[in-house]
Design a protein around this motif. Structure first.
Motif, mmCIF file in Angstrom:
data_model
loop_
_atom_site.group_PDB
_atom_site.id
_atom_site.type_symbol
_atom_site.label_atom_id
_atom_site.label_comp_id
_atom_site.label_asym_id
_atom_site.label_seq_id
_atom_site.Cartn_x
_atom_site.Cartn_y
_atom_site.Cartn_z
ATOM 1 N N GLN A 506 0.830 -1.195 0.000
ATOM 2 C CA GLN A 506 0.000 0.000 0.000
ATOM 3 C C GLN A 506 0.869 1.251 0.000
ATOM 4 O O GLN A 506 2.099 1.173 0.069
ATOM 5 C CB GLN A 506 -0.941 -0.026 1.215
ATOM 6 N N LYS A 507 0.215 2.392 -0.018
ATOM 7 C CA LYS A 507 0.967 3.645 -0.064
ATOM 8 C C LYS A 507 1.814 3.829 1.192
ATOM 9 O O LYS A 507 2.876 4.453 1.140
ATOM 10 C CB LYS A 507 -0.001 4.818 -0.220
ATOM 11 N N LYS A 508 1.348 3.256 2.303
ATOM 12 C CA LYS A 508 2.081 3.402 3.558
ATOM 13 C C LYS A 508 3.085 2.272 3.777
ATOM 14 O O LYS A 508 3.803 2.269 4.772
ATOM 15 C CB LYS A 508 1.098 3.441 4.727
ATOM 16 N N GLY A 509 3.134 1.277 2.897
ATOM 17 C CA GLY A 509 4.066 0.166 3.021
ATOM 18 C C GLY A 509 3.337 -1.162 3.085
ATOM 19 O O GLY A 509 2.272 -1.338 2.490
ATOM 20 N N ILE A 510 3.891 -2.133 3.847
ATOM 21 C CA ILE A 510 3.297 -3.457 4.025
ATOM 22 C C ILE A 510 2.836 -3.564 5.471
ATOM 23 O O ILE A 510 3.624 -3.365 6.402
ATOM 24 C CB ILE A 510 4.301 -4.580 3.719
ATOM 25 N N LYS A 511 1.582 -3.934 5.665
ATOM 26 C CA LYS A 511 1.048 -4.061 7.012
ATOM 27 C C LYS A 511 1.148 -5.516 7.460
ATOM 28 O O LYS A 511 0.567 -6.407 6.852
ATOM 29 C CB LYS A 511 -0.409 -3.597 7.076
ATOM 30 N N VAL A 512 1.908 -5.757 8.533
ATOM 31 C CA VAL A 512 2.109 -7.102 9.078
ATOM 32 C C VAL A 512 1.908 -7.038 10.584
ATOM 33 O O VAL A 512 2.598 -6.266 11.270
ATOM 34 C CB VAL A 512 3.511 -7.655 8.750
ATOM 35 N N ASP A 513 0.971 -7.838 11.090
ATOM 36 C CA ASP A 513 0.704 -7.920 12.528
ATOM 37 C C ASP A 513 0.480 -6.549 13.152
ATOM 38 O O ASP A 513 0.967 -6.234 14.251
ATOM 39 C CB ASP A 513 1.856 -8.638 13.248
ATOM 40 N N GLY A 514 -0.230 -5.670 12.432
ATOM 41 C CA GLY A 514 -0.575 -4.360 12.967
ATOM 42 C C GLY A 514 0.482 -3.299 12.781
ATOM 43 O O GLY A 514 0.257 -2.133 13.144
ATOM 44 N N GLY A 515 1.632 -3.639 12.254
ATOM 45 C CA GLY A 515 2.700 -2.658 12.035
ATOM 46 C C GLY A 515 2.940 -2.423 10.557
ATOM 47 O O GLY A 515 2.721 -3.303 9.722
ATOM 48 N N LEU A 524 8.174 0.989 -5.688
ATOM 49 C CA LEU A 524 8.041 0.484 -7.049
ATOM 50 C C LEU A 524 6.976 -0.599 -7.162
ATOM 51 O O LEU A 524 6.677 -1.047 -8.266
ATOM 52 C CB LEU A 524 9.394 -0.085 -7.515
ATOM 53 N N SER A 525 6.430 -1.060 -6.005
ATOM 54 C CA SER A 525 5.481 -2.180 -6.023
ATOM 55 C C SER A 525 4.140 -1.830 -5.402
ATOM 56 O O SER A 525 3.388 -2.721 -5.020
ATOM 57 C CB SER A 525 6.089 -3.381 -5.279
ATOM 58 N N VAL A 526 3.833 -0.554 -5.267
ATOM 59 C CA VAL A 526 2.563 -0.147 -4.678
ATOM 60 C C VAL A 526 1.412 -0.710 -5.517
ATOM 61 O O VAL A 526 1.402 -0.595 -6.739
ATOM 62 C CB VAL A 526 2.469 1.389 -4.584
ATOM 63 N N GLY A 527 0.452 -1.335 -4.810
ATOM 64 C CA GLY A 527 -0.680 -1.944 -5.497
ATOM 65 C C GLY A 527 -0.448 -3.376 -5.926
ATOM 66 O O GLY A 527 -1.380 -4.040 -6.390
ATOM 67 N N GLN A 528 0.783 -3.879 -5.782
ATOM 68 C CA GLN A 528 1.096 -5.246 -6.190
ATOM 69 C C GLN A 528 1.137 -6.170 -4.970
ATOM 70 O O GLN A 528 1.359 -5.729 -3.842
ATOM 71 C CB GLN A 528 2.434 -5.302 -6.924
ATOM 72 N N GLN A 529 0.944 -7.457 -5.210
ATOM 73 C CA GLN A 529 0.965 -8.449 -4.138
ATOM 74 C C GLN A 529 2.364 -9.021 -3.995
ATOM 75 O O GLN A 529 3.031 -9.346 -4.988
ATOM 76 C CB GLN A 529 -0.036 -9.573 -4.429
#
Length: 732
Positions: A506-515, A524-529
């Motif tokens: 996402q625009k804010k980064g990767i969300k993992v365990d609430g962080g 370079l990968s915003v919107g990608q899985q």
């Protein structure tokens, strides 16, 4: 051929009167015949006893008499040698026949059940007591036999209570018959010749009854005879139902005749161990060191001082090397942990054969094996014989476990002294759902497992490889694939977050365990899985891989969790710069593509194409009437402000009405929004929104406009809208 008393005496080295007055009166001595009136008493040589005891020594009778008569008939050495060979051959044949009789008798005796088994046990004990009595007394057979019968009758011979109940007394003749029957017919003859008429029981005669009974046994292998009786009473006429005892005998005989099939139904594991054909070699696929590994977990658990644990093992089939890991549960991470130890110590295998459980089929573990280049083969469910080497290693471990850790076992087992009891206890580890109690911590038990593998198992000779695992591995001269970068292996073995580790950048980064985990490369990968793996050494870091080809992207950090003083703003700025550069490069490239395609005049091309293809028919003008309203007239007047235009043509009254409408609109813009009080209902607010939403937004006050824009986002609006839609569908 017949022999006289003199011939027998000379052949056996005794006096003739001994033969006439003593031997001929024994029970085992045959009856003699006289050759006419006053003739000598003779006996058929074939009927003479093979041997007897005389003055405490064994005397061979029949063979010695034959040899003596042969010498007497001819002095030819050739004739004597021929007779001697015949005697030896006859003796060998008799021994072979006797051996076959005894073997057949013992085999048949082992299959006896019920009363026949009870008779066999009782009579065998009585004959054993007789042999002991004769050995103690030193009496010959013909004297010991009647004395023993008398002693037994008077209760002075010690036998078991069951035997005494079965055989209260015994005669000399009965004892002699039992001895003869065992010698000539086999041990099973002591069970008696009480044979029922096979196939003549009611279960076999009454139509359909046998099928019902067999069906019950197949459905419930341990079905009780009483339950079978109840079923037969419910399905058949009362006169046709056999007695409970008849059902018990029939069921026992059926299980004996179909022993292998019944074992397969009642206990598949026991059938596999006792009957399953094992003529092949499961090691043929292992052509070298690390060609094939087998992995599995013990079916039973180990109850340690700090809780229930499982033992996970891996074995190299070619060398039989073994590794064991004690884990709280058999999960994918624990299987990966024992795999890691083997990979670092042994090298990388070509193929791994695993169990079909969820811990071995998990995406995490299959990803680990695929990442290190190992082919994984799953065994069919509930068929452990497809991985026999690890199963056999577990069996050796469980047996040694009981012997070596006897002082650490639960009190209920430590008190048992019998070998069978210990073996039964060891089988718990190999039985699903069972628990083996050991008074050790997990660290102590793991240390024991490691020492047992390295110091005992690896130095025991294995029949399958004809050497020890240690020497077998040392003898390998081929190549061994090894992982040089242990840190890279640890990253591959890292556990993934929930959902298989898949996250959308996402625009804010990767969300993992609430962080939120960030890295410049993520711009370079915003919107990608992407696929995310934990860093086992740093809670504030994760590793991101492309979800499509598993290519490494970056290491992302969570500044709030890393504790390294990372500046989130600086990373964000760098990420934006990388993203802007990439987007600009991509835009430039795409513009070149568009320029090459010459799409700037595509609208003109479409219009020209439609003009050329549409039919050229002018439509007949439809009749129309002019339509106007005061608002349309006012709007038209406003549109013509500043333009040279003729008089509006409005009357004075129309002009006054228009002015009044403009004053009302201006006043409404200045009014505050209608308050929404607690007394309003959900239906009222929903109707109010529709009313305000239908008005021109320019005519609404600032508060009303804001409320109209935000109310559709509330749960109340969504619920009211859903109910209204349902009502419309019902009315339609």
């Amino acid at each position: 051929m017949r022999a006289a008393a003199q011939d027998i005496a000379v052949a056996c080295g005794v006096a003739e009167k001994t033969v006439l007055n003593h031997w001929s009166r024994r029970a085992e001595w045959p009856e003699g015949k006289r050759a006419g009136l006053g003739g000598r008493l003779t006996w058929a040589v074939e009927d003479l006893p093979a041997s007897l005891v005389f003055r405490g020594q064994g005397v061979t009778v029949r063979d010695d008499v034959r040899l003596h008569l042969a010498r007497a008939a001819t002095q030819s050495s050739a004739a004597i040698a021929t007779v001697a060979h015949k005697i030896q051959l006859s003796h060998d044949v008799d021994e072979a026949v006797q051996r076959r009789i005894q073997e057949r008798g013992m085999s048949a005796a082992a299959r006896l059940v019920g009363k026949a088994k009870q008779r066999l046990d009782a009579r065998t004990e009585v004959l054993g007591a007789y042999r002991g009595f004769r050995a103690t007394s030193g009496l010959p057979h013909h004297r010991a036999l009647p004395l023993f019968a008398q002693e037994y009758q008077e209760g002075r011979i010690q036998v078991g209570d069951a035997t005494r109940t079965q055989i209260a007394g015994v005669s000399t003749r009965t004892l002699q018959r039992w001895i003869s029957e065992v010698q000539h017919e086999g041990l099973d003859r002591l069970g008696g010749r009480y044979r029922g008429r096979k196939g003549k029981a009611k279960i076999d005669i009454v139509a359909g009854m046998r099928e019902v009974v067999v069906g019950l046994v197949v459905h419930t292998p341990h079905v009780r005879p009483a339950h079978i009786e109840q079923v037969l009473q419910a399905r058949f006429a009362p006169d046709d139902v056999p007695s409970l005892r008849t059902i018990e005998r029939w069921l026992a005989r059926w299980k004996l005749e179909h022993k292998q099939v019944h074992t397969a139904l009642a206990n598949p594991d026991q059938w596999k161990n006792q009957y399953m054909v094992a003529m092949g070699d499961a090691s043929t696929a292992a052509t070298g060191l690390n060609a094939l590994w087998e992995l599995d977990s013990t079916p039973g658990d180990v109850m340690l001082l700090d809780g229930r644990h499982a033992v996970i093992g891996v074995v190299d089939v070619w060398s039989r090397r073994l590794k064991l890991l004690v884990s709280r549960t058999s999960k994918a991470t624990a299987v990966a942990a024992v795999t890691r130890r083997a990979l670092l110590d042994w090298g990388v295998p070509t193929q791994a054969k695993t169990d079909n459980g969820s811990d071995y089929r998990s995406h995490y573990y299959t990803r680990v094996l695929a990442a290190v280049g190992v082919d994984q083969e799953f065994c069919p469910p509930f068929q452990p014989w497809h991985k026999p080497h690890i199963e056999r290693a577990f069996g050796s471990f469980s047996r040694d476990l009981v012997e070596l850790l006897a002082g650490y076992l639960g009190h209920s087992v430590a008190e048992r002294k019998g070998i069978e009891a210990r073996r039964s206890f060891a089988d718990r580890l190999m039985s699903r759902g069972e628990t083996l109690e050991i008074k050790m911590t997990v660290e102590e038990f793991q240390a024991f497992c490691d020492r047992w593998v390295e110091d005992v198992y690896h130095h025991n000779r294995h029949e399958g490889i004809d050497t020890t695992p240690h020497d077998k591995a040392l003898g390998w001269g081929g190549e061994v694939r090894r992982i040089a970068d242990e840190r890279a292996l640890d990253l591959l073995l890292a556990e993934a977050p929930d959902g298989g580790g898949l996250r959308t950048v996402q625009k804010k980064g990767i969300k993992v365990d609430g962080g939120w985990y960030i890295a410049p490369e993520l711009g370079l990968s915003v919107g990608q899985q992407v696929r995310v793996l934990y860093d086992e050494t740093d809670i504030g870091a994760v590793y991101a891989y492309a979800a499509t080809d598993e290519a490494f992207l970056c290491k992302a950090v969570c500044p709030e969790r890393s504790g390294l003083g990372i500046d989130r703003a600086a990373i964000a700025a760098e990420g934006k710069a990388l993203q802007r550069k990439r987007v600009q490069e991509e835009k430039a490239r795409l513009k070149e593509v568009a320029k090459a395609a010459k799409v700037e005049d595509v609208a003109a091309e479409i219009l020209a194409h439609r003009a050329a293809t549409n039919p050229k028919i002018a439509p007949y003008p439809a009749p129309s009437t002019p339509h106007t309203t005061p608002a349309l007239q006012a709007a038209g007047q406003a549109a013509r402000v500043g333009m040279a235009a003729p008089e509006s043509g409005l009357t004075e009254q129309q002009k006054q009405d228009l002015a009044q409408q403009q004053r009302v609109l201006a006043q409404r813009r200045q009014e505050p929004a209608a308050p929404v009080t607690d007394g309003d209902t959900a239906q009222g607010r929903f109707a109010r929104w529709h009313r305000l939403n239908s008005l021109d937004k320019a005519t609404l006050s600032e508060n009303d406009a804001k409320w109209v824009a935000t109310y559709p986002k509330t749960p109340e609006y969504k619920a009211q809208n859903a109910m209204a839609a349902a009502l419309l569908r019902r009315q339609a």
